[in-house]
Each structure stands twice: as C-alpha cells, then as structure tokens.
Motif scaffolding. Structure first.
Motif, PDB file in Angstrom:
ATOM      1  N   VAL A  57      -2.912   4.571  -6.568  1.00 42.38           N
ATOM      2  CA  VAL A  57      -2.216   5.014  -7.776  1.00 42.38           C
ATOM      3  C   VAL A  57      -0.739   5.260  -7.483  1.00 42.38           C
ATOM      4  O   VAL A  57       0.142   4.816  -8.225  1.00 42.38           O
ATOM      5  N   GLN A  58      -0.475   5.953  -6.353  1.00 41.58           N
ATOM      6  CA  GLN A  58       0.912   6.310  -6.052  1.00 41.58           C
ATOM      7  C   GLN A  58       1.731   5.117  -5.578  1.00 41.58           C
ATOM      8  O   GLN A  58       2.932   5.043  -5.849  1.00 41.58           O
ATOM      9  N   THR A  59       1.109   4.202  -4.889  1.00 49.27           N
ATOM     10  CA  THR A  59       1.828   2.990  -4.473  1.00 49.27           C
ATOM     11  C   THR A  59       2.198   2.173  -5.706  1.00 49.27           C
ATOM     12  O   THR A  59       3.300   1.638  -5.827  1.00 49.27           O
ATOM     13  N   LEU A  60       1.254   2.133  -6.644  1.00 51.76           N
ATOM     14  CA  LEU A  60       1.480   1.378  -7.875  1.00 51.76           C
ATOM     15  C   LEU A  60       2.643   1.967  -8.682  1.00 51.76           C
ATOM     16  O   LEU A  60       3.458   1.237  -9.243  1.00 51.76           O
ATOM     17  N   ARG A  61       2.750   3.287  -8.700  1.00 47.57           N
ATOM     18  CA  ARG A  61       3.829   3.950  -9.457  1.00 47.57           C
ATOM     19  C   ARG A  61       5.198   3.618  -8.894  1.00 47.57           C
ATOM     20  O   ARG A  61       6.198   3.690  -9.598  1.00 47.57           O
ATOM     21  N   ASN A  62       5.260   3.327  -7.575  1.00 52.83           N
ATOM     22  CA  ASN A  62       6.558   3.175  -6.908  1.00 52.83           C
ATOM     23  C   ASN A  62       6.893   1.741  -6.515  1.00 52.83           C
ATOM     24  O   ASN A  62       7.847   1.510  -5.790  1.00 52.83           O
ATOM     25  N   THR A  63       6.073   0.780  -6.907  1.00 52.32           N
ATOM     26  CA  THR A  63       6.413  -0.615  -6.602  1.00 52.32           C
ATOM     27  C   THR A  63       6.559  -1.390  -7.893  1.00 52.32           C
ATOM     28  O   THR A  63       6.010  -1.002  -8.930  1.00 52.32           O
ATOM     29  N   THR A  64       7.309  -2.474  -7.822  1.00 54.90           N
ATOM     30  CA  THR A  64       7.620  -3.207  -9.041  1.00 54.90           C
ATOM     31  C   THR A  64       6.881  -4.533  -9.138  1.00 54.90           C
ATOM     32  O   THR A  64       6.655  -5.042 -10.226  1.00 54.90           O
ATOM     33  N   SER A  65       6.473  -5.116  -7.991  1.00 49.68           N
ATOM     34  CA  SER A  65       5.786  -6.412  -8.083  1.00 49.68           C
ATOM     35  C   SER A  65       4.424  -6.343  -7.402  1.00 49.68           C
ATOM     36  O   SER A  65       4.220  -5.552  -6.483  1.00 49.68           O
ATOM     37  N   PRO A  66       3.503  -7.170  -7.871  1.00 46.59           N
ATOM     38  CA  PRO A  66       2.176  -7.196  -7.237  1.00 46.59           C
ATOM     39  C   PRO A  66       2.254  -7.515  -5.753  1.00 46.59           C
ATOM     40  O   PRO A  66       1.475  -6.967  -4.970  1.00 46.59           O
ATOM     41  N   GLU A  67       3.198  -8.372  -5.346  1.00 46.10           N
ATOM     42  CA  GLU A  67       3.313  -8.755  -3.940  1.00 46.10           C
ATOM     43  C   GLU A  67       3.680  -7.544  -3.088  1.00 46.10           C
ATOM     44  O   GLU A  67       3.103  -7.318  -2.028  1.00 46.10           O
ATOM     45  N   THR A  68       4.690  -6.793  -3.559  1.00 43.22           N
ATOM     46  CA  THR A  68       5.109  -5.599  -2.826  1.00 43.22           C
ATOM     47  C   THR A  68       3.962  -4.592  -2.765  1.00 43.22           C
ATOM     48  O   THR A  68       3.690  -3.993  -1.728  1.00 43.22           O
ATOM     49  N   PHE A  69       3.296  -4.412  -3.924  1.00 40.01           N
ATOM     50  CA  PHE A  69       2.184  -3.472  -3.972  1.00 40.01           C
ATOM     51  C   PHE A  69       1.175  -3.809  -2.886  1.00 40.01           C
ATOM     52  O   PHE A  69       0.766  -2.952  -2.104  1.00 40.01           O
ATOM     53  N   GLN A  70       0.807  -5.091  -2.844  1.00 43.32           N
ATOM     54  CA  GLN A  70      -0.221  -5.505  -1.887  1.00 43.32           C
ATOM     55  C   GLN A  70       0.203  -5.197  -0.456  1.00 43.32           C
ATOM     56  O   GLN A  70      -0.567  -4.634   0.329  1.00 43.32           O
ATOM     57  N   LYS A  71       1.464  -5.526  -0.145  1.00 41.78           N
ATOM     58  CA  LYS A  71       1.970  -5.345   1.218  1.00 41.78           C
ATOM     59  C   LYS A  71       1.985  -3.864   1.602  1.00 41.78           C
ATOM     60  O   LYS A  71       1.453  -3.459   2.635  1.00 41.78           O
ATOM     61  N   VAL A  72       2.553  -3.052   0.733  1.00 39.29           N
ATOM     62  CA  VAL A  72       2.699  -1.621   1.037  1.00 39.29           C
ATOM     63  C   VAL A  72       1.331  -0.934   1.061  1.00 39.29           C
ATOM     64  O   VAL A  72       1.027  -0.132   1.948  1.00 39.29           O
ATOM     65  N   PHE A  73       0.514  -1.278   0.079  1.00 31.57           N
ATOM     66  CA  PHE A  73      -0.815  -0.656  -0.042  1.00 31.57           C
ATOM     67  C   PHE A  73      -1.655  -0.941   1.198  1.00 31.57           C
ATOM     68  O   PHE A  73      -2.242  -0.031   1.797  1.00 31.57           O
ATOM     69  N   LEU A  74      -1.688  -2.236   1.603  1.00 33.33           N
ATOM     70  CA  LEU A  74      -2.505  -2.603   2.760  1.00 33.33           C
ATOM     71  C   LEU A  74      -1.982  -1.959   4.039  1.00 33.33           C
ATOM     72  O   LEU A  74      -2.760  -1.539   4.893  1.00 33.33           O
ATOM     73  N   ALA A  75      -0.643  -1.825   4.166  1.00 33.43           N
ATOM     74  CA  ALA A  75      -0.070  -1.182   5.352  1.00 33.43           C
ATOM     75  C   ALA A  75      -0.495   0.288   5.401  1.00 33.43           C
ATOM     76  O   ALA A  75      -0.813   0.823   6.460  1.00 33.43           O
ATOM     77  N   ARG A  76      -0.506   0.933   4.242  1.00 29.31           N
ATOM     78  CA  ARG A  76      -0.920   2.348   4.202  1.00 29.31           C
ATOM     79  C   ARG A  76      -2.406   2.495   4.555  1.00 29.31           C
ATOM     80  O   ARG A  76      -2.788   3.419   5.282  1.00 29.31           O
ATOM     81  N   LEU A  77      -3.218   1.578   4.025  1.00 25.38           N
ATOM     82  CA  LEU A  77      -4.646   1.615   4.383  1.00 25.38           C
ATOM     83  C   LEU A  77      -4.806   1.403   5.886  1.00 25.38           C
ATOM     84  O   LEU A  77      -5.660   2.018   6.528  1.00 25.38           O
ATOM     85  N   GLY A  78      -3.931   0.539   6.446  1.00 23.49           N
ATOM     86  CA  GLY A  78      -3.966   0.275   7.883  1.00 23.49           C
ATOM     87  C   GLY A  78      -3.698   1.546   8.683  1.00 23.49           C
ATOM     88  O   GLY A  78      -4.364   1.824   9.680  1.00 23.49           O
ATOM     89  N   ALA A  79      -2.744   2.353   8.202  1.00 22.84           N
ATOM     90  CA  ALA A  79      -2.427   3.607   8.894  1.00 22.84           C
ATOM     91  C   ALA A  79      -3.624   4.551   8.874  1.00 22.84           C
ATOM     92  O   ALA A  79      -3.960   5.185   9.875  1.00 22.84           O
ATOM     93  N   LEU A  80      -4.269   4.637   7.720  1.00 19.01           N
ATOM     94  CA  LEU A  80      -5.478   5.467   7.596  1.00 19.01           C
ATOM     95  C   LEU A  80      -6.539   4.983   8.567  1.00 19.01           C
ATOM     96  O   LEU A  80      -7.198   5.765   9.254  1.00 19.01           O
TER      97      LEU A  80
END
Lengths: 553, 125
Positions: free
Chosen positions: A369-392
């Motif tokens: 939800v929070q990544t979606l609020r702060n990104t503008t394109s689906p591509e960026t969302f995917q990249k940032v979201f997956l990196a965060r899941l990777g950290a977890l």
C-alpha cells in the motif's frame, strides 16, 4: 412293575434251571466244572484287583473286556462305554477283545433302537442262544440284522454296566458263531464283573474329575500369580476400591504416580486423590460402577501427596463376586503429563506459525500500500516493492538460521550493503557491530531500515559514486535499570551534495517513526549537504528463546 | 446516504490506534489519513491506557495482543468513558475474553473497505 424287573425275574428262573441241569452231571464233568470254576474265580480275582488299583478308565475298560471275553468263552467281546468329552458332549468309546479293533470301528456308533443298542437304554441284560431267531433282531435299516462284513454272531450276550447313580455307563457285549454258548451262569459272572467295572470306573471318573479340578485350580492360581506380577510391575497406577470408594489395594505404579505408600492409603477413601474442584467426579464414577458400568479413558486431574496436580487417563471397571454382585472397582490411572506437554507444544507451534504467517501478510500488505502511494509507474512500483520484500526475506533468512532466537547485527548490515560496497565501488566501513545480537522484532525492523538507507544512498547519496564513503559504527552501553542501549551511527560522505527531500517517503517514515514506534528507539535522520547522517539509539532487548519444535517447552 | 457523503460526515474524527506491529500501524495510519480521520498511535499497553484515560477520542482500534499482553485494560478504560472501540485480532474472535465477545472484531489482515465500514457502524451513531 416295569419291563426290566420282569425281564430280571425271567433270567433268574432260567439260571436256576441251568444250575439243576449241571448238578446232575457225571464225575468227569464235575471235575471239569470245578476246574472251570477255579479258573473263573482266578480271573474274577485278577479283574477285581486290577480294576481296584487302576484309575485310568481306558485301561480299566480294556482289562474288563479281556477278562469277561475269557470268562464267557466268547470268540470276541467288547466294552462300549460313554465318555463325556471336554465340550460336555457324550461320546461312545469301546475296548475290544478277541478281534481286531478295526472290525468294530467301521460300523460306527450303535443305535439305541437296535437289539445291540437296547442294552444302553435301561432294558437290562440280553442273552440269545441264536440271535437270528430273536424277534427283536433284523428290524432296523439299513443293515436289517448284523451288518455285512461284521464278525459272525449267533450266540449273543449283552450286559449293561450301571453306575451307582443309576446312570448306564455302557455295555459289555459278546458274540460267538455257534448257538447256545452263553449260559445264565456266564451272564451272572459278567454282571458281577460289570459291577466291579462300574465301581472302578466311578472311582476313575472321580479321580479324573479331581485331577481336572486340581489342574484347573493350579491354572487359576498360576494365572492369578501372573496377573499379580503384572499389577505389581506395571508403570500404571492400579488400585482397587470397594463400592464406597475405600482403597483396598495399591501397587508400585500408584506409589510412584501419587506419592503415597500402600500402607498410608489402604483403608482410606479414594477422594484423597481428588482435587477440590473435581469433588463431584467420584460420586459419578461410583454410581456408574454400582450399575456395573465401566469408565474408559477418562481424562482428568488428580492430586499427589505433595499437593501437586497430575494429568491422568483413568479407566475404572467394576469387580464382581462369584454371584455377579458388584463388590468394588479396579482403577487404572496413567500419567499423561508427557502427552499433554507434547500437545501443548504442538498447539503453541501452530499458533506461532499462524501468527508469523499473518504478521508477514500485514507487512507485505503494508509495504504494498505504501509503496503504491509513493510511486508513479507500475515498473517503479514493481522494482521498489520487490526490493523491499527482498529485505524482509533477508532478515527472515538470518532469523530462521538461528531458529528465530535472533540475528547478528553485522550480518544484517552486510546483507543490505553487499550489492553496493567493495571492489572498486564506494568504501564502506562497519565497526563495533560484530557482537551485537538482535531479537526477531529488532532484526526485522532494522533490516527494513538499513534497506531503505542503502537504497536511498545508492540512488542519491554516498553509494551512488565510486568516491563515496559509508561508515557504520555500533556501540552498546549500559542504560537505566540494567537494560543495554544500542547506538548506531550511519554516516555518508563523499557522495553528490544532498538536499532535503521535498516530501517524506516510505523510507523516512519507517526510519523516523516506525523504529521509534516498534523498538522504542530515538531516531534522527539528517539530510546534511555532505551526506545523510542517521542516528539510532534504542534499548537492546534480550534475544528470545527460539520457537522451533526443539526449543518450545 | 452515499459512501462519499458518509465519509465527509465522519471526517476529522479522532481515533486511538493501538497496534504494536510497526508496519500495520503505519498502514492503518495511512488509511485513516486517506479517510480524513486523525490517528493517534500507541504501540504499548501503558501508553495506550494513559491516552485512553486522559484524552478525548471518537473511537479506538485495539490490537488484542500487544507483545504478549492483552489489551483489556485499554478496553475497560474506554468503556468507562463511553468511547466505542473495535478489536483487531490475528487469531479469530474465539480468543477474546468472555465479556468482550459481543464487541466488534476485525480479523487481520483486513481490507480498507472492511475497516471503514466497521468504523462507520461503530463510531458514528
């Protein structure tokens, strides 16, 4: 007056007539007669002695058959007698004399209705000079007379063997191929031997019954000793009580389980084992026992001598006396503490697994939800979201390796910096973090925080240029009331000039507020022109006991 | 009444959010901001009880399990002041204490629409 009495009188009259006839013989005949008489007395004497000593029915029967066959001058004779077998059914056995046993065996059991069978039915003795002329002969199918292949019988004598009780044990039967062989005297002699035989067999039967009784009680005693040994050596508590719940017996297992010795509790009420909050159980159990019902595998709690409680599985069965009346109950109690612990452990693990799975879902949901609020394109969302899941996921891996007891701070940092530092890239130094252990909660939160700091540095800060330097310093100091405080400094230098971001993104929020919230940390995050400086000051909670199957108790 | 009209009628409500999981607390705060509610967060029992006893709220969202402690002292404090609340549980309603079983419960993880509907029903009456 019945038939057998009439028949008996006929026989007596006939014997007297024959006796008169013998008295009128010449001296030679007289000498033969005396010799024959002596021989008969010898046989009688021998039979009497043999059968009086013997208690084996089969052997008695053979002795009697042999002796009477000789006495009567029959070509062959047989002693048919009833034997009650183990199943309580009556069987006809026989002993044969003067002919092979097989000659009789093939014809099976004589029928009650035949001339032969009548002797077994209380009709008394039968003597025929020529059996073929007897009106009772040849009336019965299938043979209608002597069966084909049977030994030739013309003269026939059959005398019942009657026990003291009046029961007809069997019959002595004799045959000869000539007519008129058996006299009234012979018949009397046989009747005399039959009486001996009856007494001997009575004794034999009594003896056998006594032997059987001795054997039975020996077996019962053996079984009782065996059972007693099982009860004594059982790990289960085995107790017996009367219908009022008074303890009668108490085995070693009961001593071990409840802590009372046998002499302390025998004669006391079983209620000494029942905790106060379960007092209603015993009347319920006793009521069932008095109705003759049992209680199977009832799981409950009992109190030991020292007052501690023990989880048990209880089986209570009524004890009956020989008339079937309920006189008490046997009680088997098994300690199920071990099983309860395993069950509780399994339940705890399941709950823990459920909790972690749900927790993980919240985290993913929240990050999404929070990544979606702060990104503008689906591509960026995917990249940032997956990196965060990777950290977890990295933090999870570290925790799983240590059975969720915790993770080393140095390992957590190394995992997040690995993509950016070393070999011609920015210079990263990490100091003082090696011996710091984090609990699961801190590891997950700091793992996410380092990920946000590192990705931000790689995009805008020190990790975005080869000249960049990142320094991380850790220090543990004693805090108030015995807790340890962890200081972490994240200092970036040598990167492009930094300006304060126009709006707070997920990373800043997580670091500034999330850590404060989750870990009671004090946090400052400064965007200074020479580089980002993040300062974390937090209580270092002790690492938790693990929650893998080996360590949950 | 349309959802929009309802939302605008609810805007500005002050909600106590007691949740010890950082990520979920952040998510709930985000959602409340999107709905124009004002969220006051607390992760720990003592702080939450103090807030419940001293500050004014239009409603509260209570995580049942706060790092091993149950949230009932907060619920009791809110009850005394007549402030409505919703339990958030990860284990299903059966884990709730007997006397709170009739209270609204939302099971984690939940959706925005779910919590919004439940808050409207519980906090606006």
């Amino acid at each position: 007056m019945d038939d057998s009495t009439v028949r008996g009188r006929e026989l007596t009259e006939r014997a007297e007539a024959e006796h008169l006839q013998e008295n009128s013989s010449d001296p030679q005949h007289e000498a033969d007669r005396r010799q024959r008489q002596t021989r008969r007395l010898q046989i009688l004497n021998r039979v009497a002695q043999l059968v009086a000593r013997d208690l084996d029915i089969k052997r008695i029967a053979q002795t009697v058959a042999d002796a009477t066959t000789e006495l009567t001058g029959a070509q062959f004779g047989a002693f048919f007698y009833n034997v009650v077998n183990d199943g309580g059914h009556c069987e006809k056995h026989f002993a044969v004399s003067g002919a092979p046993r097989g000659d009789f065996e093939k014809f099976g059991v004589p029928r009650d209705s035949s001339l032969f069978g009548r002797t077994f039915c209380g009709e008394g003795a039968i003597r025929c000079d020529d059996v073929r002329t007897d009106p009772r002969y040849g009336n019965n199918p299938p043979h209608r007379g002597i069966p084909k292949g049977h030994l030739p019988v013309v003269s026939y004598l059959a005398v019942p063997v009657v026990l003291r009780s009046g029961e007809i044990l069997g019959a002595l039967c004799f045959g000869h191929e000539r007519a008129g062989v058996f006299t009234a005297e012979t018949e009397e002699l046989v009747a005399g031997v039959a009486a001996h035989a009856a007494t001997a067999i009575d004794n034999g039967r009594l003896y056998e019954a006594a032997q059987a009784e001795i054997e039975r009680s020996r077996r019962v005693e053996h079984a009782a000793r065996h059972l007693a040994a099982i009860v004594v050596s059982s790990d289960d508590a085995i107790i017996s009580k009367d219908t009022n719940g008074i303890i009668q017996t108490w085995n070693k297992g009961a001593e071990k389980l409840f802590g009372y010795r046998a002499e302390e509790v025998i004669g006391k009420s079983i209620t000494i084992l029942i905790p106060p909050d379960r007092e209603d159980e015993e009347p319920m159990i006793l009521a069932r026992i008095r109705r003759g019902e049992s209680v199977d595998h009832y799981e409950t709690v009992r109190q030991r001598k020292d007052g501690s409680l023990v989880d048990i599985s209880l089986t209570v069965s009524p004890i009956h006396d020989s008339s079937g009346k309920v006189i008490g109950a046997s009680k088997i109690a098994r300690d199920i503490t071990e099983r309860r612990i395993i069950e509780a452990r399994r339940e705890l693990l399941l709950r823990e697994v459920n909790h972690r799975a749900k927790n993980m879902l919240h985290n993913v949901q929240s990050i999404a939800v929070q990544t979606l609020r702060n990104t503008t394109s689906p591509e960026t969302f995917q990249k940032v979201f997956l990196a965060r899941l990777g950290a977890l996921s990295h933090a999870h891996d570290l925790l799983a390796r240590a059975e969720w007891r915790g993770a080393a701070l140095a390992d957590l940092i190394a995992l997040e910096l690995a993509p950016y530092c070393g070999a011609g890239g920015p210079n990263c130094t990490v100091g003082g973090c090696d011996d710091v252990q984090l609990n699961a909660r801190a590891a997950l939160a700091l793992g996410m925080a380092f990920h946000e700091l590192a990705t931000n540095a790689a995009k805008y800060g020190a990790l975005s240029a080869a000249s960049g330097q990142l320094e991380i310093q850790c220090q543990v100091t004693p805090g108030a009331d015995g807790t340890e405080m962890l200081h972490i400094d994240w200092i970036e230098r040598g990167g492009p000039p930094v300006s304060k971001p126009s709006r707070r993104g997920f990373g800043s929020r997580l670091i500034e507020h999330g850590l404060a919230y989750e870990l009671e940390a004090e946090v400052s995050l400064d965007f200074e022109p020479e580089g980002v400086h993040c300062w974390i000051y937090m209580p270092l909670a002790p690492t938790e006991p693990g929650t893998t199957p080996e360590t949950v108790a | 009444m349309s959802p929009d009209a309802q939302s605008s009628a609810l805007s500005g409500l002050r909600i106590l959010v007691v949740e010890d999981e950082m990520m979920l607390a952040m998510l709930i705060e985000d959602w409340l901001e999107m709905l124009d509610y004002q969220a006051v967060k607390a992760a720990r029992l003592e702080k939450a009880v103090a807030l419940a006893e001293s500050e004014d709220f239009d409603g509260a969202l209570l995580d049942v399990n706060l790092g091993g402690k149950r949230c009932y002292p907060i619920a009791e404090a809110l009850d005394r002041r007549g402030i409505p609340f919703i339990f958030m549980t990860g284990y299903g309603g059966d884990m709730l204490r007997e006397d709170f079983r009739d209270r609204p419960v939302v099971q984690k993880p939940f959706q925005l629409e779910e919590i919004e509907r439940l808050m409207t029903d519980t906090f606006v009456s």
